[in-house]
Write an enzyme that holds these catalytic residues in place. Sequence first.
Site, PDB file in Angstrom:
ATOM      1  N   CYS A  85       0.851  -1.188   0.000  1.00 54.91           N
ATOM      2  CA  CYS A  85       0.000   0.000   0.000  1.00 54.91           C
ATOM      3  C   CYS A  85       0.882   1.232   0.000  1.00 54.91           C
ATOM      4  O   CYS A  85       2.102   1.143  -0.089  1.00 54.91           O
ATOM      5  CB  CYS A  85      -0.959   0.008   1.185  1.00 54.91           C
ATOM      6  SG  CYS A  85      -0.194   0.402   2.772  1.00 54.91           S
ATOM      7  N   ASP A  86       0.264   2.375   0.094  1.00 51.83           N
ATOM      8  CA  ASP A  86       0.984   3.628  -0.033  1.00 51.83           C
ATOM      9  C   ASP A  86       2.088   3.758   1.010  1.00 51.83           C
ATOM     10  O   ASP A  86       3.218   4.123   0.700  1.00 51.83           O
ATOM     11  CB  ASP A  86      -0.005   4.787   0.096  1.00 51.83           C
ATOM     12  CG  ASP A  86       0.518   6.062  -0.522  1.00 51.83           C
ATOM     13  OD1 ASP A  86       1.351   5.969  -1.437  1.00 51.83           O
ATOM     14  OD2 ASP A  86       0.109   7.142  -0.085  1.00 51.83           O
TER      15      ASP A  86
END
Length: 612
Positions: free
Chosen positions: A406-407
């Site tokens: 994810c980010d």
Amino acid sequence: MSENVNTNATQSAPVAKKKLGVKARVQKFGSALSNMVMPNIGAFIAWGLITAIFMAGGWWPNAGLAKMIQPMVHYLLPLLIAFTGGTLFAGHRGGVVGAIATMGVIVGSSIPMFIGAMIMGPLGGWCIKKWDDAISDKIKSGFEMLVNNFSAGIIGMLLAILGYFAIGPLVAGASAAMAAGVDWIIKMKLLPLANVFIEPAKILFLNNAINQGILTPLGIQAASSAGKSILFLLEPDPGPGLGVLLAFALFGKGTAKASAPSAIIIHFLGGIHEIYFPYVLMKPALFLAVIAGGVTGTATFSLLNVGLRSTPSPGSIISLLLMSPKSVSNYIGLIIGVTLATLASFIVAAIVLKRDKSTDSDDLAAAQGKMSDMKSGNTEAGSATDAEPADVIASYKDVDHIIFACDAGMGSSAMGASLLRDKVKKAGISMSVTNTAISNLKDEPGLLVITQNELADRAAQKAPHALRLAVDNFLSSPKYDQVVVNLKARDQVSETAPASAAPQATADAPDELPANLDLSVVDEIVFVHHDGHLGTATMATSLMKDRVKKANKHVSVKNLGIDELADNNSLLVVSSAEAAKNLKTRYTQVQVLITDDLLSSPKYDKMVSELK
């Protein structure tokens, strides 16, 4: 039957990198900023707690311990950010040079130099990487340590001097201008308008970039002098998301309504805001609800002079209360602000849901997929949208570890990894399931990488040869079950191939066939499916086709809906015990074989051997 997986994972030819769109570029830049802050959030929280507890006017004032406050904010935190930024380019060596370079901007300025650290850290890592790439093959044997140590020291020194005389003053001036701008916006009572942009940007997965990359550095700069800052509340406020989830719990439909209460706990107490994003995306009018909640909350915080000592991470109500200064009025204002934000978001969301007269499927997962496709505007290159079940199984043949990317590599990806890890374990599959920031993703052999749809393009760039799966929501994706089914089916193919070729070797399977089955008249075997997705029945059909073919039996194998069957005894339906009850109420002639495991029942070898 779509699973959106890349089936080119085993190709050895170079893969052309896909050009990123504007939104992906913005996300990448924001990730670069947040990835320098997120790994060090524990230090920020420690500084916030020390400030809140031991400073004059804190919970338990202590002049000795309070001496840690200024050195931490001026030296420790910027140096941690710089070291992390340098490691992103050149590992530990890059981190050391980045930290050295940052000392120049720190000592050349009187304000906390977070933005300077975000510049000098990556710059130091980039410079030492370029130097190493240029001279690594030119160093005489035996001089490697000498050259490496002195090059890092000299480059770090030069960058520190550059930071002191040039970068530091520029950053200080820019920071002063930004701080003055923020102060002006606050004085003009315009700060709530920021949430008109912040709330939609959060749901487009820019939440970490906004909070950690922009608001946190400005907030700490303000809190170091004023003792608190409202900027720490603009993005982490759980009120807007809570209002939407409450509206779904009361006025939603189907799966969305049923799942909302558990999502409330994860969001409000756990602080994982990504849990409510799909609920908004399934009905775009709900953007108005979160905007209304964000504007209301920030306006209330501004009116009541509410702020926090440091950034709350995760953004739960517990973190907000812990980061609050020791002030009854601040606690009350904080609770009132979150409550009013929740109420405003709830009212707008309730109106939207009550006015919704759609008769379409209310399945949350389907709505998530539809809205995510609309949001991203593209699908991943090489995805197996129409792949045959056997091809999908084959694409998993080399997978030996799974990574959620994810980010920021925290929060939702950690929970998604935990969910899949539990499913994999319960299925009896030995498989590593971990999580990381997408910027740290590597193109490793045997990798299955799972990302949100919004990050699919970047995952393709970072790991072009890996098997890739894009999901709508890390916390509630039906594709996790499909991953487990594919892995189990893959293992079963390799395990049953020898047995299928020689069915007589396993004729004495412990589970005998029912005496009432007449397999000599069967010319068709059917696995009944209950939806349009690739699932266990589809996998079982593919595996059974292989068994029948290898046994040289002339029987067709199909995957049909329960209403598509012909009621005659030449049809053998393989089903679970629960599905068999439904079959027997609809059909009287079909033969039914009940098994607990559609993929690998010990009854299959004997069944196939008795077919005509």
